[in-house]
Design a protein around this motif. Structure first.
Motif, PDB file in Angstrom:
ATOM      1  N   LYS A 726       0.832  -1.213   0.000  1.00  0.00           N
ATOM      2  CA  LYS A 726       0.000   0.000   0.000  1.00  0.00           C
ATOM      3  C   LYS A 726       0.863   1.258   0.000  1.00  0.00           C
ATOM      4  N   LEU A 727       1.960   1.219   0.800  1.00  0.00           N
ATOM      5  CA  LEU A 727       2.860   2.375   0.839  1.00  0.00           C
ATOM      6  C   LEU A 727       3.425   2.656  -0.552  1.00  0.00           C
ATOM      7  N   CYS A 728       3.827   1.579  -1.242  1.00  0.00           N
ATOM      8  CA  CYS A 728       4.382   1.764  -2.575  1.00  0.00           C
ATOM      9  C   CYS A 728       3.327   2.288  -3.545  1.00  0.00           C
ATOM     10  N   GLU A 729       2.112   1.751  -3.423  1.00  0.00           N
ATOM     11  CA  GLU A 729       1.053   2.231  -4.308  1.00  0.00           C
ATOM     12  C   GLU A 729       0.765   3.721  -4.091  1.00  0.00           C
ATOM     13  N   GLU A 730       0.673   4.156  -2.840  1.00  0.00           N
ATOM     14  CA  GLU A 730       0.393   5.568  -2.555  1.00  0.00           C
ATOM     15  C   GLU A 730       1.573   6.455  -2.934  1.00  0.00           C
ATOM     16  N   SER A 731       2.781   5.918  -2.721  1.00  0.00           N
ATOM     17  CA  SER A 731       3.952   6.698  -3.136  1.00  0.00           C
ATOM     18  C   SER A 731       3.951   6.872  -4.651  1.00  0.00           C
ATOM     19  N   HIS A 732       3.517   5.837  -5.334  1.00  0.00           N
ATOM     20  CA  HIS A 732       3.420   5.936  -6.788  1.00  0.00           C
ATOM     21  C   HIS A 732       2.391   6.982  -7.209  1.00  0.00           C
ATOM     22  N   LYS A 733       1.258   7.026  -6.522  1.00  0.00           N
ATOM     23  CA  LYS A 733       0.242   8.049  -6.817  1.00  0.00           C
ATOM     24  C   LYS A 733       0.787   9.460  -6.557  1.00  0.00           C
ATOM     25  N   LEU A 735       3.857  10.362  -6.687  1.00  0.00           N
ATOM     26  CA  LEU A 735       4.820  10.672  -7.740  1.00  0.00           C
ATOM     27  C   LEU A 735       4.111  11.128  -9.010  1.00  0.00           C
ATOM     28  N   GLN A 736       2.961  10.499  -9.282  1.00  0.00           N
ATOM     29  CA  GLN A 736       2.221  10.889 -10.481  1.00  0.00           C
ATOM     30  C   GLN A 736       1.639  12.297 -10.382  1.00  0.00           C
ATOM     31  N   HIS A 737       1.331  12.744  -9.170  1.00  0.00           N
ATOM     32  CA  HIS A 737       0.651  14.036  -8.988  1.00  0.00           C
ATOM     33  C   HIS A 737       1.558  15.144  -8.475  1.00  0.00           C
ATOM     34  N   ILE A 738       2.836  14.925  -8.438  1.00  0.00           N
ATOM     35  CA  ILE A 738       3.727  16.000  -7.985  1.00  0.00           C
ATOM     36  C   ILE A 738       3.660  17.142  -9.002  1.00  0.00           C
ATOM     37  N   PRO A 739       3.345  18.369  -8.553  1.00  0.00           N
ATOM     38  CA  PRO A 739       3.222  19.509  -9.497  1.00  0.00           C
ATOM     39  C   PRO A 739       4.535  19.766 -10.227  1.00  0.00           C
ATOM     40  N   PRO A 740       4.456  20.277 -11.465  1.00  0.00           N
ATOM     41  CA  PRO A 740       5.682  20.589 -12.201  1.00  0.00           C
ATOM     42  C   PRO A 740       6.557  21.618 -11.491  1.00  0.00           C
ATOM     43  N   ALA A 741       5.927  22.461 -10.685  1.00  0.00           N
ATOM     44  CA  ALA A 741       6.732  23.457  -9.968  1.00  0.00           C
ATOM     45  C   ALA A 741       7.682  22.800  -8.978  1.00  0.00           C
ATOM     46  N   PHE A 742       7.326  21.589  -8.508  1.00  0.00           N
ATOM     47  CA  PHE A 742       8.228  20.830  -7.623  1.00  0.00           C
ATOM     48  C   PHE A 742       8.946  19.791  -8.492  1.00  0.00           C
ATOM     49  N   THR A 747      11.603  16.068  -4.954  1.00  0.00           N
ATOM     50  CA  THR A 747      10.501  15.943  -3.990  1.00  0.00           C
ATOM     51  C   THR A 747      10.354  14.510  -3.500  1.00  0.00           C
ATOM     52  N   MET A 748      10.453  13.540  -4.400  1.00  0.00           N
ATOM     53  CA  MET A 748      10.308  12.140  -3.994  1.00  0.00           C
ATOM     54  C   MET A 748      11.458  11.707  -3.100  1.00  0.00           C
ATOM     55  N   LYS A 749      12.650  12.188  -3.400  1.00  0.00           N
ATOM     56  CA  LYS A 749      13.777  11.894  -2.513  1.00  0.00           C
ATOM     57  C   LYS A 749      13.520  12.416  -1.119  1.00  0.00           C
ATOM     58  N   ALA A 750      12.982  13.623  -1.039  1.00  0.00           N
ATOM     59  CA  ALA A 750      12.704  14.204   0.273  1.00  0.00           C
ATOM     60  C   ALA A 750      11.635  13.413   0.998  1.00  0.00           C
ATOM     61  N   ARG A 778      14.974   2.620  -6.191  1.00  0.00           N
ATOM     62  CA  ARG A 778      16.407   2.916  -6.281  1.00  0.00           C
ATOM     63  C   ARG A 778      16.698   4.282  -6.909  1.00  0.00           C
ATOM     64  N   PRO A 779      15.978   4.731  -7.968  1.00  0.00           N
ATOM     65  CA  PRO A 779      16.321   6.054  -8.549  1.00  0.00           C
ATOM     66  C   PRO A 779      16.170   7.210  -7.571  1.00  0.00           C
ATOM     67  N   PHE A 780      15.427   6.981  -6.486  1.00  0.00           N
ATOM     68  CA  PHE A 780      15.167   8.074  -5.560  1.00  0.00           C
ATOM     69  C   PHE A 780      15.856   7.878  -4.212  1.00  0.00           C
ATOM     70  N   ILE A 781      16.719   6.881  -4.128  1.00  0.00           N
ATOM     71  CA  ILE A 781      17.407   6.593  -2.868  1.00  0.00           C
ATOM     72  C   ILE A 781      18.697   7.398  -2.825  1.00  0.00           C
ATOM     73  N   SER A 782      18.791   8.242  -1.813  1.00  0.00           N
ATOM     74  CA  SER A 782      19.995   9.040  -1.627  1.00  0.00           C
ATOM     75  C   SER A 782      20.879   8.383  -0.588  1.00  0.00           C
ATOM     76  N   GLU A 783      22.047   8.951  -0.391  1.00  0.00           N
ATOM     77  CA  GLU A 783      22.962   8.428   0.625  1.00  0.00           C
ATOM     78  C   GLU A 783      22.338   8.539   2.009  1.00  0.00           C
ATOM     79  N   LYS A 784      21.634   9.609   2.223  1.00  0.00           N
ATOM     80  CA  LYS A 784      20.991   9.776   3.525  1.00  0.00           C
ATOM     81  C   LYS A 784      19.927   8.710   3.739  1.00  0.00           C
ATOM     82  N   SER A 785      19.169   8.402   2.691  1.00  0.00           N
ATOM     83  CA  SER A 785      18.154   7.344   2.812  1.00  0.00           C
ATOM     84  C   SER A 785      18.816   6.001   3.079  1.00  0.00           C
TER      85      SER A 785
END
Length: 839
Positions: A726-733, A735-742, A747-750, A778-785
């Motif tokens: 469920k977490l992955c599904e909502e995270s995917h949603k 990601l789909q709705h992140i405004p272009p201004a962000f 934003t997903m990394k944060a 993986r594309p959104f995993i930073s060193e801090k994560s």
């Protein structure tokens, strides 16, 4: 309970009779202290009073006309009686003179008439203004003897007198006697001889014996018994009347000059014996008081004449006898011309007289008298011309003619002041005729049309009338005064009444349009109007800006942040961004404000206009930021961010470009302010990340209540938990709705970083979940994560070991977790293509 009505405004008619009545102050007092209904009622009373006064005046005219006719008849009768009485008094005076013994020659008063001066042989030879008494008496006697020889029968009609002399010889000038009953018909040709006390009217008759023509006396009129009246040109020209009770004689001259010459000679002689001699000092004072425009030069001459010695002195000057004759006769000629309003001829004679006096090099008493008389007539003529020029019915042609004459006489500054003063009165009169019917913009338009059109006309008149460049400053001073007066009326009706800004803008726009009339004439006064009204306009912009801010806040508060379908904010482009209604309303507010202040786009208002627009953008973004912290749906969050991004990146540049075109310069203030607005969007990004993390942890992945403490080992067939799915599904949603201004990746990394910061407690299942999530995202995993994930896994293992010390199942190694994650990825990762394709 009914409201009590205010007492009506009393109409006191006696105030209008006051000589010091000021209409402007009276009207201002009424308007300032009473309501609109009371003013309308008072206006009705004024209209009724005016009609009543007009009716009374009309009745008075009819009544006065009848009385005027009656009085005219009585005056005519009284005139005849006065002539009769004067004749009787003259006869009595003649009797007294006959009984009086003759005075010695040495005591005879010397006559300084221009005729005597002209005919004096001593004057002709030596150019002296005065002659000896004995020579004067001998010359007069010789004149009378020649007159008796020339005119037959004259000795029988006039008594002998040693003081009589010939003032005008009329043998060479002929006149025609006109029948009073038939104005067009001529009776006979006559000649006029003016004596010191008689007027001889002679005719030429042919002798039957010799066949030669001889002058005979037709009428012998005593000057003290007659009245001479000049007749205006109508059916007959160049005519005049001679009245001796009860008879009236009408004569006609061949030319206007002949008529003026005769009338002036008669007037000069009658003044000599009818007007008593005045003391020099008293005469000087009366001349000063009767001449309002007497120059300093004339006053000096008058004082010199008053202080001149009465003894006879021989003084020479350079004025010839013909010029002296002209100058001595000039005052009478000018009096006649001024009375007949023949100003052009009068000015021509004055200029000739001035040129003669200027050419003289010796200042003799005679010259001083000539100068004084000439300046006196010039001042009288100037007073008459100034009075005509100040008349409200003076036409353009008449005004230009009067100004030209005054300039020739040396009264250019006086003519300018009187002309401009009369124009000011005319402008104020036309302003008072304007009607205020409630439409302020219409009234201001009429007001500007009257003021600027009359200033334009005055400018045209002024250019034609005054050619001296030194007069330009006085005209500009007058123009500035009229513009100030217009600004006071404008301010009173537009700003003091707190009109809507659209009305203020309309009034200013119509005023600037009328300024084009003056710009065509070379007078650009728009800067002066802007300077005079600058403070009032700034205050009006402040009030209007406050109203606009209130509207902006209201439109945001009432917005549900649902996307508006196909909004067309710009005429040249169709907007496809998902914005809400508040942006459309905000754009309309900006356009209305720009339209209202468009006419005020001057450099003096640059700071005020730019500051107001920047404040509008800040107001919209700040209020949006406040509302962004509330709970909204993802779609509403996205719309709010789209709104902010559109305002910052579309509206601000467009407004900046339009202002740059209007002010013809760059607008760095709005560009700098745009950086502040970008910070607002970044703050919204931070709030958005926190809101998404809280939503994921609070609704879909409540890891605090998940059971990761099972004592058994994890099975080889274990899969990621349903909560993680469920977490992955909502995270995917998300990601789909992140405004272009962000930025999506940032934003997903944060968001991921925030999730791992909250997940510091877990077990082996959780470790598997973490491995799966790390692999999937993986594309959104930073060193801090990654660091946080390692801490979570280490803590989870320690917690597992401490709580399950009796468990014998070994912990799985990294290879095992990798194999299980890879198998789950093959089954479930196809549902999240954005995770695997986003870079």
């Amino acid at each position: 309970m009914s409201k009590s009505k205010a007492a009506p405004i009393p109409l006191d008619m006696t105030k209008f009779d006051d000589e010091e009545f000021n209409s402007d102050s009276y009207v201002y007092g009424i308007l300032a202290t009473n309501a609109e209904d009371d003013i309308k009622n008072f206006f009705t009373l004024l209209e009724a009073a005016r009609e009543s006064a007009a009716s009374v005046l009309q009745k008075n005219v009819y009544r006065n006309y009848t009385e005027f006719v009656t009085i005219s008849k009585e005056i005519s009768k009284l005139e005849s009686d006065m002539l009769t009485l004067r004749g009787l008094l003259n006869e009595l005076r003649d009797v007294n003179e006959i009984l009086r013994p003759d005075e010695p020659v040495e005591q005879i008063a010397l006559d300084v008439s221009p005729v005597a001066t002209e005919l004096s042989p001593t004057e002709k030879k030596e150019g002296m203004p005065f002659v000896r008494p004995q020579e004067m008496l001998d010359f007069r006697k010789m004149q009378m003897e020649k007159l008796f020889d020339l005119i037959e029968g004259v000795q029988k009609m006039i008594p002998e007198s040693s003081s009589r002399y010939l003032a005008r010889d009329g043998s060479k000038t002929q006149y025609w006697e006109v029948n009073p009953s038939n104005i067009g018909g001529k009776k006979q040709c006559v000649h006029f001889f003016v004596l010191s006390d008689y007027l001889l009217v002679t005719t030429k008759k042919k002798s039957l014996i010799s066949g030669k023509s001889k002058m005979t006396v037709d009428k012998c009129l005593k000057l003290s018994e007659i009245a001479i009246i000049d007749m205006k040109d109508s059916e007959i020209t160049n005519a005049f009347k001679i009245m001796r009770h009860p008879n009236t004689f009408v004569y006609r001259a061949e030319s206007p000059e002949d008529k003026r010459s005769l009338l002036a000679a008669i007037k000069r002689v009658t003044d000599a014996f009818l007007v008593p001699k005045k003391e020099p000092e008293k005469e000087t004072k009366e001349l000063r008081s009767s001449t309002p425009l007497l120059t300093a030069q004339s006053e000096a001459i008058a004082e010199t004449v008053a202080a001149a010695p009465t003894k006879i002195a021989v003084v020479k000057d350079s004025i010839s006898m013909p010029d002296a004759q002209f100058l001595f006769e000039l005052p009478d000629e000018l009096d006649v011309l001024i009375a007949h309003r023949e100003f052009d001829n009068a000015v021509a004679l004055m200029e000739r007289g001035r040129s003669i006096l200027v050419s003289n090099s010796v200042e003799t008493p005679r010259v001083q008298i000539m100068k004084y008389n000439l300046e006196d007539r010039i001042s009288r003529l100037a007073s008459t011309l100034c009075g005509d020029l100040s008349s409200p019915i003076c036409t353009k042609k008449q005004g230009q003619a009067n100004i030209a004459l005054l300039v020739k006489l040396g009264f250019g500054k006086e003519a300018r002041d009187i002309f401009l003063t009369s124009r000011t009165k005319a402008i104020h009169h036309h302003i008072r005729l304007l009607k205020m019917d409630g439409e302020v913009a219409s009234y201001v338009s009429d007001l500007a049309d009257v003021v600027f059109q009359m200033i334009r006309n005055t400018c045209d008149w002024y250019k034609v009338s005054f050619h001296d460049s030194t007069m330009a400053s006085g005209f500009m001073t007058w123009v500035r005064g009229e513009i100030i007066y217009f600004s006071e009326i404008f301010r009173r009706h537009v700003f003091y009444e707190l009109q809507e800004f659209s009305v203020i803008s309309d009034c200013l726009h119509r005023t600037m349009e009328n300024c084009e009339l003056l710009r065509e004439a070379g007078l650009d006064l728009s800067f002066l109007i802007e300077q005079l009204l600058l403070d009032d306009v700034k205050e009006a912009i402040n009030r209007h800006s406050k109203l606009c801010r209130d509207k902006i806040i209201e439109c945001i508060n009432t917005d549900n942040f649902s996307q508006v379908s196909n909004p067309k904010l710009f005429e040249d482009a169709e907007l496809s961004k998902p914005i809400s209604q508040s942006v459309c309303d905000f754009y309309e507010i900006l356009m209305t404000f720009g339209s209202n202040v468009g006419v005020l786009m001057s450099i003096a208002l640059y700071d005020k206009i730019v500051t107001s627009l920047a404040d509008f953008f800040s107001c919209y973004l700040d209020r949006s930021l406040e509302l962004f912290q509330n709970q909204w749906t993802p779609s509403q969050y996205n719309t709010m961010v789209f709104n902010a991004d559109f305002v910052v990146n579309d509206l601000v540049p467009r407004v900046s470009t339009q202002l740059a075109a209007r002010f013809e310069r760059a607008i760095p203030e709005l560009e700098n302010h745009r950086q502040y607005l970008q910070n607002v969007i970044r703050k919204m990004n931070i709030i958005y990340i926190k809101q998404m993390i809280a939503r994921l942890i609070g609704e879909f992945f409540k890891f605090q209540v998940l059971d990761y403490t099972s004592g058994g080992g994890i099975l080889d067939t274990a899969k990621p938990s349903s909560d993680m799915i469920k977490l992955c599904e909502e995270s995917h949603k998300i990601l789909q709705h992140i405004p272009p201004a962000f930025k999506a990746s940032e934003t997903m990394k944060a968001i991921v970083e925030g999730l791992f910061e909250l997940m510091l407690e877990s077990v082996q299942q959780f470790i598997l979940d973490m491995h799966f999530f790390l692999q999937l995202a993986r594309p959104f995993i930073s060193e801090k994560s990654t660091s946080s994930a390692h801490q979570i896994c280490e803590k989870a293992l320690r917690s597992f070991v401490s709580q399950n010390s009796g468990v014998t199942a070994p912990l799985k190694g990294g290879e095992w977790y990798d194999a299980r994650v890879k198998a789950s990825m093959q089954q479930t990762a196809k549902s999240f293509p954005e995770f695997t394709t986003t870079k």
